[in-house]
Design a protein around this motif. Sequence first.
Motif, PDB file in Angstrom:
ATOM      1  N   TYR A   1       0.831  -1.198   0.000  1.00 60.52           N
ATOM      2  CA  TYR A   1       0.000   0.000   0.000  1.00 60.52           C
ATOM      3  C   TYR A   1       0.869   1.252   0.000  1.00 60.52           C
ATOM      4  O   TYR A   1       1.888   1.315   0.704  1.00 60.52           O
ATOM      5  CB  TYR A   1      -0.899   0.037   1.244  1.00 60.52           C
ATOM      6  N   SER A   2       0.457   2.258  -0.743  1.00 66.09           N
ATOM      7  CA  SER A   2       1.112   3.559  -0.689  1.00 66.09           C
ATOM      8  C   SER A   2       0.743   4.247   0.616  1.00 66.09           C
ATOM      9  O   SER A   2      -0.197   3.837   1.311  1.00 66.09           O
ATOM     10  CB  SER A   2       0.671   4.426  -1.868  1.00 66.09           C
ATOM     11  N   HIS A   3       1.467   5.300   0.944  1.00 66.58           N
ATOM     12  CA  HIS A   3       1.150   6.050   2.165  1.00 66.58           C
ATOM     13  C   HIS A   3      -0.264   6.617   2.103  1.00 66.58           C
ATOM     14  O   HIS A   3      -0.979   6.626   3.110  1.00 66.58           O
ATOM     15  CB  HIS A   3       2.169   7.172   2.370  1.00 66.58           C
ATOM     16  N   GLU A   4      -0.664   7.061   0.933  1.00 66.64           N
ATOM     17  CA  GLU A   4      -2.016   7.609   0.790  1.00 66.64           C
ATOM     18  C   GLU A   4      -3.065   6.534   0.997  1.00 66.64           C
ATOM     19  O   GLU A   4      -4.105   6.775   1.627  1.00 66.64           O
ATOM     20  CB  GLU A   4      -2.173   8.260  -0.587  1.00 66.64           C
ATOM     21  N   GLN A   5      -2.798   5.342   0.493  1.00 66.07           N
ATOM     22  CA  GLN A   5      -3.743   4.239   0.683  1.00 66.07           C
ATOM     23  C   GLN A   5      -3.835   3.846   2.159  1.00 66.07           C
ATOM     24  O   GLN A   5      -4.919   3.551   2.663  1.00 66.07           O
ATOM     25  CB  GLN A   5      -3.315   3.041  -0.161  1.00 66.07           C
ATOM     26  N   LEU A   6      -2.703   3.869   2.856  1.00 71.07           N
ATOM     27  CA  LEU A   6      -2.715   3.558   4.282  1.00 71.07           C
ATOM     28  C   LEU A   6      -3.511   4.602   5.060  1.00 71.07           C
ATOM     29  O   LEU A   6      -4.253   4.264   5.983  1.00 71.07           O
ATOM     30  CB  LEU A   6      -1.286   3.473   4.825  1.00 71.07           C
ATOM     31  N   LYS A   7      -3.366   5.863   4.686  1.00 71.35           N
ATOM     32  CA  LYS A   7      -4.154   6.916   5.325  1.00 71.35           C
ATOM     33  C   LYS A   7      -5.643   6.683   5.108  1.00 71.35           C
ATOM     34  O   LYS A   7      -6.448   6.870   6.029  1.00 71.35           O
ATOM     35  CB  LYS A   7      -3.766   8.287   4.757  1.00 71.35           C
ATOM     36  N   ASN A   8      -6.004   6.280   3.906  1.00 77.92           N
ATOM     37  CA  ASN A   8      -7.418   6.035   3.603  1.00 77.92           C
ATOM     38  C   ASN A   8      -7.962   4.863   4.415  1.00 77.92           C
ATOM     39  O   ASN A   8      -9.103   4.921   4.909  1.00 77.92           O
ATOM     40  CB  ASN A   8      -7.599   5.772   2.110  1.00 77.92           C
ATOM     41  N   ILE A   9      -7.171   3.790   4.558  1.00 75.93           N
ATOM     42  CA  ILE A   9      -7.599   2.650   5.357  1.00 75.93           C
ATOM     43  C   ILE A   9      -7.775   3.074   6.815  1.00 75.93           C
ATOM     44  O   ILE A   9      -8.771   2.750   7.469  1.00 75.93           O
ATOM     45  CB  ILE A   9      -6.585   1.490   5.257  1.00 75.93           C
ATOM     46  N   LEU A  10      -6.807   3.835   7.319  1.00 75.11           N
ATOM     47  CA  LEU A  10      -6.868   4.301   8.697  1.00 75.11           C
ATOM     48  C   LEU A  10      -8.093   5.176   8.927  1.00 75.11           C
ATOM     49  O   LEU A  10      -8.805   5.035   9.928  1.00 75.11           O
ATOM     50  CB  LEU A  10      -5.590   5.070   9.030  1.00 75.11           C
ATOM     51  N   GLN A  11      -8.347   6.065   7.992  1.00 75.76           N
ATOM     52  CA  GLN A  11      -9.517   6.941   8.105  1.00 75.76           C
ATOM     53  C   GLN A  11     -10.802   6.133   8.105  1.00 75.76           C
ATOM     54  O   GLN A  11     -11.746   6.440   8.845  1.00 75.76           O
ATOM     55  CB  GLN A  11      -9.531   7.951   6.954  1.00 75.76           C
ATOM     56  N   SER A  12     -10.838   5.075   7.300  1.00 77.71           N
ATOM     57  CA  SER A  12     -12.039   4.239   7.219  1.00 77.71           C
ATOM     58  C   SER A  12     -12.309   3.524   8.537  1.00 77.71           C
ATOM     59  O   SER A  12     -13.434   3.512   9.033  1.00 77.71           O
ATOM     60  CB  SER A  12     -11.890   3.204   6.099  1.00 77.71           C
ATOM     61  N   ILE A  13     -11.270   2.919   9.119  1.00 70.57           N
ATOM     62  CA  ILE A  13     -11.507   2.082  10.298  1.00 70.57           C
ATOM     63  C   ILE A  13     -11.757   2.894  11.562  1.00 70.57           C
ATOM     64  O   ILE A  13     -12.237   2.351  12.559  1.00 70.57           O
ATOM     65  CB  ILE A  13     -10.348   1.085  10.538  1.00 70.57           C
ATOM     66  N   LEU A  14     -11.455   4.185  11.541  1.00 76.98           N
ATOM     67  CA  LEU A  14     -11.671   5.001  12.735  1.00 76.98           C
ATOM     68  C   LEU A  14     -13.089   5.558  12.828  1.00 76.98           C
ATOM     69  O   LEU A  14     -13.401   6.283  13.770  1.00 76.98           O
ATOM     70  CB  LEU A  14     -10.670   6.166  12.779  1.00 76.98           C
ATOM     71  N   ASN A  15     -13.949   5.221  11.870  1.00 81.52           N
ATOM     72  CA  ASN A  15     -15.279   5.843  11.879  1.00 81.52           C
ATOM     73  C   ASN A  15     -16.332   4.952  12.550  1.00 81.52           C
ATOM     74  O   ASN A  15     -16.044   3.856  13.031  1.00 81.52           O
ATOM     75  CB  ASN A  15     -15.705   6.273  10.469  1.00 81.52           C
ATOM     76  N   LYS A  16     -17.561   5.432  12.539  1.00 81.44           N
ATOM     77  CA  LYS A  16     -18.646   4.763  13.269  1.00 81.44           C
ATOM     78  C   LYS A  16     -19.016   3.415  12.680  1.00 81.44           C
ATOM     79  O   LYS A  16     -19.665   2.606  13.352  1.00 81.44           O
ATOM     80  CB  LYS A  16     -19.881   5.665  13.299  1.00 81.44           C
ATOM     81  N   ASN A  17     -18.618   3.143  11.453  1.00 86.34           N
ATOM     82  CA  ASN A  17     -18.963   1.872  10.824  1.00 86.34           C
ATOM     83  C   ASN A  17     -17.950   0.769  11.105  1.00 86.34           C
ATOM     84  O   ASN A  17     -18.159  -0.376  10.711  1.00 86.34           O
ATOM     85  CB  ASN A  17     -19.103   2.056   9.316  1.00 86.34           C
ATOM     86  N   TYR A  18     -16.857   1.110  11.776  1.00 84.21           N
ATOM     87  CA  TYR A  18     -15.818   0.118  12.047  1.00 84.21           C
ATOM     88  C   TYR A  18     -15.433   0.123  13.536  1.00 84.21           C
ATOM     89  O   TYR A  18     -15.966  -0.662  14.306  1.00 84.21           O
ATOM     90  CB  TYR A  18     -14.594   0.366  11.141  1.00 84.21           C
ATOM     91  N   LEU A  19     -14.542   1.007  13.934  1.00 87.41           N
ATOM     92  CA  LEU A  19     -14.086   1.027  15.317  1.00 87.41           C
ATOM     93  C   LEU A  19     -15.226   1.279  16.304  1.00 87.41           C
ATOM     94  O   LEU A  19     -15.218   0.766  17.429  1.00 87.41           O
ATOM     95  CB  LEU A  19     -13.009   2.102  15.490  1.00 87.41           C
ATOM     96  N   PHE A  20     -16.215   2.034  15.871  1.00 86.13           N
ATOM     97  CA  PHE A  20     -17.336   2.360  16.764  1.00 86.13           C
ATOM     98  C   PHE A  20     -18.648   1.720  16.310  1.00 86.13           C
ATOM     99  O   PHE A  20     -19.723   2.172  16.686  1.00 86.13           O
ATOM    100  CB  PHE A  20     -17.486   3.886  16.862  1.00 86.13           C
ATOM    101  N   TYR A  21     -18.536   0.640  15.560  1.00 87.79           N
ATOM    102  CA  TYR A  21     -19.726  -0.017  15.015  1.00 87.79           C
ATOM    103  C   TYR A  21     -20.637  -0.524  16.143  1.00 87.79           C
ATOM    104  O   TYR A  21     -20.259  -1.389  16.925  1.00 87.79           O
ATOM    105  CB  TYR A  21     -19.296  -1.171  14.105  1.00 87.79           C
ATOM    106  N   ARG A  22     -21.809   0.085  16.262  1.00 86.92           N
ATOM    107  CA  ARG A  22     -22.820  -0.294  17.248  1.00 86.92           C
ATOM    108  C   ARG A  22     -22.258  -0.369  18.660  1.00 86.92           C
ATOM    109  O   ARG A  22     -22.745  -1.145  19.498  1.00 86.92           O
ATOM    110  CB  ARG A  22     -23.462  -1.623  16.861  1.00 86.92           C
TER     111      ARG A  22
END
Length: 275
Positions: free
Chosen positions: A61-82
């Motif tokens: 993964y490029s650095h930008e892709q890693l940032k995108n993955i990190l941003q995704s998992i920190l949101n309500k649909n992943y880390l804070f899912y229900r």
Amino acid sequence: METRLIDVLQPIKDNDYQLPENQSLQELTTMMLQKIGSVHPVLRDDLIHTIFTTFIERGHYSHEQLKNILQSILNKNYLFYRIGTSKREEDAVFKRSFSVLLIPPIMNKHRRTPFLKEAEVHRVWHNLKKYMQQESDHRGYVKGKGWAHAMAHAADALYHVASCDEITEAEIREMLPIIKAQFLIDHPYLFDEEERMVTAVMIMFKKIKPQARIEWLETLLYVRESWQDPREDIIINNSKHFLRALYFRMLEGDHRDLRQVLENLLRELRKQEAY
């Protein structure tokens, strides 16, 4: 869909994690993120997690892709899912706990070759703090579904983020009471969660003053309110196991003063035991 995804991922793992020429990395990443909380233990743990980790470590993964993955998992649909609505015995925890387990390889990559801005590292820590305050599913191994292990996974993330130069003493001191609150609970930890968290605490201790370490350790001494409530015995057990794990970890290195504090605390804790 899960069976089809296993059919896609298993050959990748079997072929030393090589991405097939006809497979889009972005499409594969999207599919894995969509199923990161699957209750199928082989898909979730043996395939998705190990492939994500290996791809990150090997620089797929490029650095930008890693940032995108990190941003995704920190949101309500992943880390804070229900996280505030699911019952303790539901399956939502798998999505949360395996989202938090993606943080370590990404932050480890950042520590070796920095690509996150300072504010982005603080944001990861802030979200981890919120997650630690809210997680209430403390199951370890779940029969038929594999490891939930949310607190152990959170400990791994805390270790890797706390290791970053950007994390400050103030941020560490804000996190320590939350760790205490998560371990002095009336749910027994059975799968070395305290050992994983002690690893994080040891790296966190490097960033705070000796007196602050002692003051926090003293908060781990649980004083019972009742001699008839068996739930308090579970809390005392958790406290005892955590203090013991810290003590034995501090046998390595120059921690004589802290070991003495821990010995005193463990002696005091004996007075709270109901037998």
